[in-house]
Enzyme design. Structure first.
Site, PDB file in Angstrom:
ATOM      1  N   TYR A   1       0.830  -1.207   0.000  1.00 59.79           N
ATOM      2  CA  TYR A   1       0.000   0.000   0.000  1.00 59.79           C
ATOM      3  C   TYR A   1       0.867   1.262   0.000  1.00 59.79           C
ATOM      4  CZ  TYR A   1      -2.738   3.809   1.971  1.00 59.79           C
ATOM      5  OH  TYR A   1      -3.304   5.040   2.198  1.00 59.79           O
TER       6      TYR A   1
ATOM      7  N   HIS B   1       2.481  13.712   2.916  1.00 56.81           N
ATOM      8  CA  HIS B   1       2.699  13.006   4.177  1.00 56.81           C
ATOM      9  C   HIS B   1       3.574  11.789   3.919  1.00 56.81           C
ATOM     10  CE1 HIS B   1      -0.890  11.145   2.383  1.00 56.81           C
ATOM     11  NE2 HIS B   1      -0.483  10.021   2.974  1.00 56.81           N
TER      12      HIS B   1
END
Length: 165
Positions: A15, A117
Site C-alpha cells: 500500500y 505526508h
C-alpha cells in the site's frame, strides 16, 4: 503511530509503495514522491517486500510485525526537500537499529493544494549484525546465545531493557 499485526505487514508495505492493487491510486492523481528502505537483512536488501512477507509468515501469532508513523509534511517544501527531511528524521529516530521502509504520498487536500505526508514502517526487531534466515530472524530472542535466537524486539531509548520502578 500504528501497530501492524501478523498478516498485515506485506499488504501495508505494498500500500505505501503503491504496488499491486494499490497502483490504481496513482492513476487517480495521487503522487508517490519518493520511497526508500534500509537496514534490511541480506535476504531482503534487494526486495524489502520479502522482509514484510517473512514478518507475516514467521512472527508469533500475537506478535507485532511492524510499527508505522504517519507524519504530515510541509507543502511549502519542494519534493526533494521533503525527501531529505524524511531521511534526516529516519536517521535520527531509526538510525541503524531497525529495518524500515518509507514512502511520501501527495494527494490533493480539501483546499485544492497538496497534502504531502510520509508513511514510515519499521520493524521492532533490532539489527544486531547477526545474519539470520527469515525463519530465525522472527523467532523469540535468546539472551544467553543471541546467534541461536531471533532478533531482539524493542524501540526507543529503553529498547530491550527491563524497566524497574
Amino acid at each position: 503511530m500504528k501497530v501492524g499485526k501478523k498478516g498485515k505487514a506485506a499488504p501495508h508495505a505494498a500500500y505505501i509503495v503503491r504496488e499491486g492493487q494499490y497502483a490504481k491510486r496513482l492513476e487517480r492523481g495521487e503522487k508517490l514522491e519518493a520511497t526508500e528502505a534500509g537496514n534490511m537483512p541480506a535476504w531482503a536488501k534487494a526486495q524489502p517486500q520479502q522482509f514484510w512477507h517473512a514478518a507475516d509468515v514467521f512472527e508469533r501469532v500475537n506478535g507485532t510485525t511492524y510499527r508505522e508513523m504517519e507524519i504530515a509534511l510541509p507543502r511549502e517544501l519542494e519534493p526533494t526537500q521533503r525527501a531529505e527531511l524524511v531521511r534526516a528524521f529516519v536517521c535520527q529516530e531509526i538510525g541503524e537499529h531497525h529495518a524500515y521502509q518509507w514512502a511520501i504520498h501527495t494527494p490533493n487536500a480539501a483546499d485544492g493544494g497538496e497534502q504531502p505526508h510520509v508513511h514510515l514502517m519499521f520493524s521492532e526487531r533490532q539489527c544486531d549484525g547477526i545474519e539470520r534466515d527469515p525463519d530465525q530472524y522472527f523467532k523469540r530472542y535468546n539472551a544467553k546465545a543471541p546467534e541461536k535466537g531471533g532478533a531482539r524486539k524493542g524501540y526507543g531509548p529503553s529498547a530491550g531493557k527491563t524497566l524497574t520502578a
